[in-house]
Design a protein around this motif. Structure first.
Motif, PDB file in Angstrom:
ATOM      1  N   TYR A   6       0.866  -1.173   0.000  1.00 16.25           N
ATOM      2  CA  TYR A   6       0.000   0.000   0.000  1.00 16.25           C
ATOM      3  C   TYR A   6       0.903   1.225   0.000  1.00 16.25           C
ATOM      4  CZ  TYR A   6      -2.765  -3.807   1.891  1.00 16.25           C
ATOM      5  OH  TYR A   6      -3.366  -5.023   2.079  1.00 16.25           O
ATOM      6  N   PHE A   7       0.621   2.175  -0.898  1.00 17.98           N
ATOM      7  CA  PHE A   7       1.496   3.324  -1.048  1.00 17.98           C
ATOM      8  C   PHE A   7       0.774   4.646  -0.791  1.00 17.98           C
ATOM      9  CE2 PHE A   7       3.649   0.071  -3.572  1.00 17.98           C
ATOM     10  CZ  PHE A   7       4.938   0.190  -3.081  1.00 17.98           C
ATOM     11  N   LEU A  14      -4.397   3.078   6.141  1.00 22.66           N
ATOM     12  CA  LEU A  14      -4.560   1.676   6.548  1.00 22.66           C
ATOM     13  C   LEU A  14      -3.626   1.289   7.689  1.00 22.66           C
ATOM     14  CD1 LEU A  14      -4.911   0.095   2.997  1.00 22.66           C
ATOM     15  CD2 LEU A  14      -6.746   0.619   4.642  1.00 22.66           C
ATOM     16  N   GLY A  15      -2.620   2.111   7.946  1.00 20.14           N
ATOM     17  CA  GLY A  15      -1.709   1.833   9.043  1.00 20.14           C
ATOM     18  C   GLY A  15      -0.711   0.731   8.770  1.00 20.14           C
ATOM     19  N   CYS A  16      -0.494   0.411   7.499  1.00 16.81           N
ATOM     20  CA  CYS A  16       0.531  -0.585   7.165  1.00 16.81           C
ATOM     21  C   CYS A  16       0.997  -0.363   5.734  1.00 16.81           C
ATOM     22  CB  CYS A  16       0.035  -2.008   7.372  1.00 16.81           C
ATOM     23  SG  CYS A  16      -1.190  -2.593   6.205  1.00 16.81           S
ATOM     24  N   GLY A  17       2.242  -0.706   5.488  1.00 13.35           N
ATOM     25  CA  GLY A  17       2.823  -0.527   4.174  1.00 13.35           C
ATOM     26  C   GLY A  17       2.705  -1.742   3.286  1.00 13.35           C
ATOM     27  N   THR A  43     -12.756   1.284   7.162  1.00 14.39           N
ATOM     28  CA  THR A  43     -11.597   2.005   6.642  1.00 14.39           C
ATOM     29  C   THR A  43     -11.070   1.332   5.385  1.00 14.39           C
ATOM     30  OG1 THR A  43     -10.997   2.800   8.833  1.00 14.39           O
ATOM     31  CG2 THR A  43      -9.271   2.838   7.163  1.00 14.39           C
ATOM     32  N   TRP A  44     -10.959   0.025   5.419  1.00 12.62           N
ATOM     33  CA  TRP A  44     -10.464  -0.720   4.256  1.00 12.62           C
ATOM     34  C   TRP A  44     -11.395  -0.539   3.070  1.00 12.62           C
ATOM     35  CZ3 TRP A  44      -5.842  -3.306   3.946  1.00 12.62           C
ATOM     36  CH2 TRP A  44      -5.132  -3.428   5.157  1.00 12.62           C
TER      37      TRP A  44
END
Length: 83
Positions: A6-7, A14-17, A43-44
């Motif tokens: 995820y960029f 999303l709180g994660c890369g 959120t997703w």
């Protein structure tokens, strides 16, 4: 196993890369993956449900109907504009 990245603001929202996910028979396309991720919650669904969502398969822009295979890398990112 597939790698999902995820960029840009998607990473922040999303709180994660990125993450690794097992590939199973229900994940045949990038759209299948997107639907599974959107089922994680509001959120997703909001982030990955954007009309301007861009995606890449193995570092090449693709459409949501692109087929995915084991060891593929899928990236989601917002549309980028320049000026």
């Amino acid at each position: 196993m597939i790698l999902v990245n995820y960029f840009a603001r998607y990473r922040e929202q999303l709180g994660c890369g990125g993450e690794k996910l097992p590939l199973d028979a229900s994940l045949r396309t990038v759209e299948d993956l997107r639907q599974r991720l959107m089922a994680r919650g509001e959120t997703w669904a909001q982030v990955l449900g954007e009309n301007s969502l861009m995606c890449a398969l193995n570092q090449e822009l693709c459409k949501l109907d692109a087929a995915i295979e084991d060891f593929d890398e899928i990236a989601f990112f917002p549309q980028v504009t320049g000026g």
